[in-house]
Design a protein around this motif. Structure first.
Motif, PDB file in Angstrom:
ATOM      1  N   ALA A 163      35.644   6.246  30.700  1.00 32.68           N
ATOM      2  CA  ALA A 163      36.936   5.708  31.109  1.00 32.68           C
ATOM      3  C   ALA A 163      37.574   6.627  32.141  1.00 32.68           C
ATOM      4  CB  ALA A 163      37.851   5.586  29.892  1.00 32.68           C
ATOM      5  N   PRO A 164      38.474   6.101  32.979  1.00 33.27           N
ATOM      6  CA  PRO A 164      39.152   6.930  33.985  1.00 33.27           C
ATOM      7  C   PRO A 164      39.832   8.156  33.382  1.00 33.27           C
ATOM      8  CG  PRO A 164      39.552   4.617  34.431  1.00 33.27           C
ATOM      9  CD  PRO A 164      38.865   4.673  33.112  1.00 33.27           C
ATOM     10  N   GLU A 165      40.421   7.998  32.190  1.00 30.34           N
ATOM     11  CA  GLU A 165      41.096   9.130  31.555  1.00 30.34           C
ATOM     12  C   GLU A 165      40.102  10.243  31.208  1.00 30.34           C
ATOM     13  OE1 GLU A 165      41.205   6.016  30.554  1.00 30.34           O
ATOM     14  OE2 GLU A 165      43.252   5.384  31.041  1.00 30.34           O
ATOM     15  N   GLU A 166      38.911   9.845  30.765  1.00 25.54           N
ATOM     16  CA  GLU A 166      37.883  10.830  30.438  1.00 25.54           C
ATOM     17  C   GLU A 166      37.398  11.549  31.690  1.00 25.54           C
ATOM     18  OE1 GLU A 166      33.513  11.074  28.213  1.00 25.54           O
ATOM     19  OE2 GLU A 166      34.646   9.191  28.247  1.00 25.54           O
ATOM     20  N   ARG A 167      37.239  10.815  32.771  1.00 25.88           N
ATOM     21  CA  ARG A 167      36.816  11.429  34.028  1.00 25.88           C
ATOM     22  C   ARG A 167      37.875  12.415  34.532  1.00 25.88           C
ATOM     23  NH1 ARG A 167      32.469   8.924  36.379  1.00 25.88           N
ATOM     24  NH2 ARG A 167      31.882   6.893  35.508  1.00 25.88           N
ATOM     25  N   THR A 168      39.136  12.021  34.439  1.00 24.03           N
ATOM     26  CA  THR A 168      40.217  12.901  34.893  1.00 24.03           C
ATOM     27  C   THR A 168      40.270  14.172  34.051  1.00 24.03           C
ATOM     28  OG1 THR A 168      41.533  11.033  35.689  1.00 24.03           O
ATOM     29  CG2 THR A 168      42.707  13.090  35.236  1.00 24.03           C
ATOM     30  N   ALA A 171      37.436  16.458  35.071  1.00 26.16           N
ATOM     31  CA  ALA A 171      37.696  17.117  36.352  1.00 26.16           C
ATOM     32  C   ALA A 171      38.715  18.233  36.192  1.00 26.16           C
ATOM     33  CB  ALA A 171      38.184  16.095  37.373  1.00 26.16           C
ATOM     34  N   GLN A 172      39.755  18.001  35.406  1.00 23.88           N
ATOM     35  CA  GLN A 172      40.785  19.018  35.205  1.00 23.88           C
ATOM     36  C   GLN A 172      40.220  20.230  34.469  1.00 23.88           C
ATOM     37  OE1 GLN A 172      43.853  16.761  33.222  1.00 23.88           O
ATOM     38  NE2 GLN A 172      44.804  16.147  35.165  1.00 23.88           N
ATOM     39  N   ALA A 201      40.985  15.259  41.921  1.00 24.32           N
ATOM     40  CA  ALA A 201      41.836  16.281  41.315  1.00 24.32           C
ATOM     41  C   ALA A 201      42.073  17.366  42.338  1.00 24.32           C
ATOM     42  CB  ALA A 201      41.176  16.860  40.061  1.00 24.32           C
ATOM     43  N   ARG A 202      43.148  18.089  42.186  1.00 28.04           N
ATOM     44  CA  ARG A 202      43.493  19.130  43.137  1.00 28.04           C
ATOM     45  C   ARG A 202      42.717  20.405  42.832  1.00 28.04           C
ATOM     46  NH1 ARG A 202      49.533  21.191  42.952  1.00 28.04           N
ATOM     47  NH2 ARG A 202      48.696  22.039  41.008  1.00 28.04           N
TER      48      ARG A 202
END
Length: 214
Positions: A163-168, A171-172, A201-202
């Motif tokens: 899911a997008p939340e897991e990917r984010t 990355a963080q 992500a930054r």
């Protein structure tokens, strides 16, 4: 169709690698059931990969409880002074220590890796992501002593259906560890049949590492 670019990649710190590396984890899968025939087939496969240009060989002390490193060491003895790069990882074997990074445990594991691979130095050494304070200090010391040429780190990875939340979150977590470890080289898993991740992500402000194959 455009032909693939097989030019060697500069990973940093004088390390040049073929764009496709070889993961040696499969040599540890048959622990307890291995035979001379299995060993011969694996070594033949590694030798063929080297002959075709692959020069980055990735292993870990946890693959087959050290068997993968010992097998790779047999190959390396047959290819002296040919520019092969060797990467290994630490952080999964704790032995009798309270955890895999306790005290001088990393140093002991590194010495065993050197013996198994039959090498005086490693081109890349990769820590995992727990108890990093001790691990980072020891990695940097080994690099300063010339025992390893570069500290490596895996790039963020999630399964294709994540899911997008897991990917984010992945990355963080990667960026947090990246800022702590300050690796010389980062490599990522890549499968040509899958689309690239769209996660963004930054990045933190630090020196730029190289990128290499998985």
């Amino acid at each position: 169709m455009t032909a693939p670019d097989l030019t060697r990649r500069h990973l940093g710190r004088g390390l040049f690698a073929h764009p496709l590396g070889v993961n040696c984890g499969a040599s540890g899968l048959s622990q307890g059931t291995e035979s001379e025939t299995d060993d011969g087939r694996f070594l033949d496969g590694l030798g063929r990969a080297v002959e075709l240009g692959a020069n980055l060989l990735d292993t870990a002390d946890s693959y087959g409880a050290g068997r993968a490193e010992r097998m790779l060491g047999r190959l390396l003895r047959g290819y002296p002074n040919n520019g092969l790069l060797v990467s290994s990882k630490v952080g999964r074997i704790r032995g009798s220590a309270p955890h895999a990074y306790a005290g001088r445990h990393i140093h002991h594991q590194f010495q065993q890796t050197q013996e198994s691979l039959y090498v005086e130095e490693l081109d890349l050494y990769v820590p995992q992501d727990r108890y990093l304070g001790t691990a980072i200090d020891q990695m940097q010391t080994l690099r300063e002593l010339g025992a390893i040429r570069a500290i490596g780190m895996r790039g963020p990875y999630t399964h294709y259906g994540a899911a997008p939340e897991e990917r984010t979150a992945c990355a963080q977590r990667f960026l947090y560890l990246f800022c702590l470890i300050k690796p010389n080289v980062v490599w990522t898993r890549f499968t040509a049949s899958r689309p690239p991740s769209s996660s963004k992500a930054r990045a933190c402000s630090t020196s730029q590492p190289g990128t290499g194959p998985a």
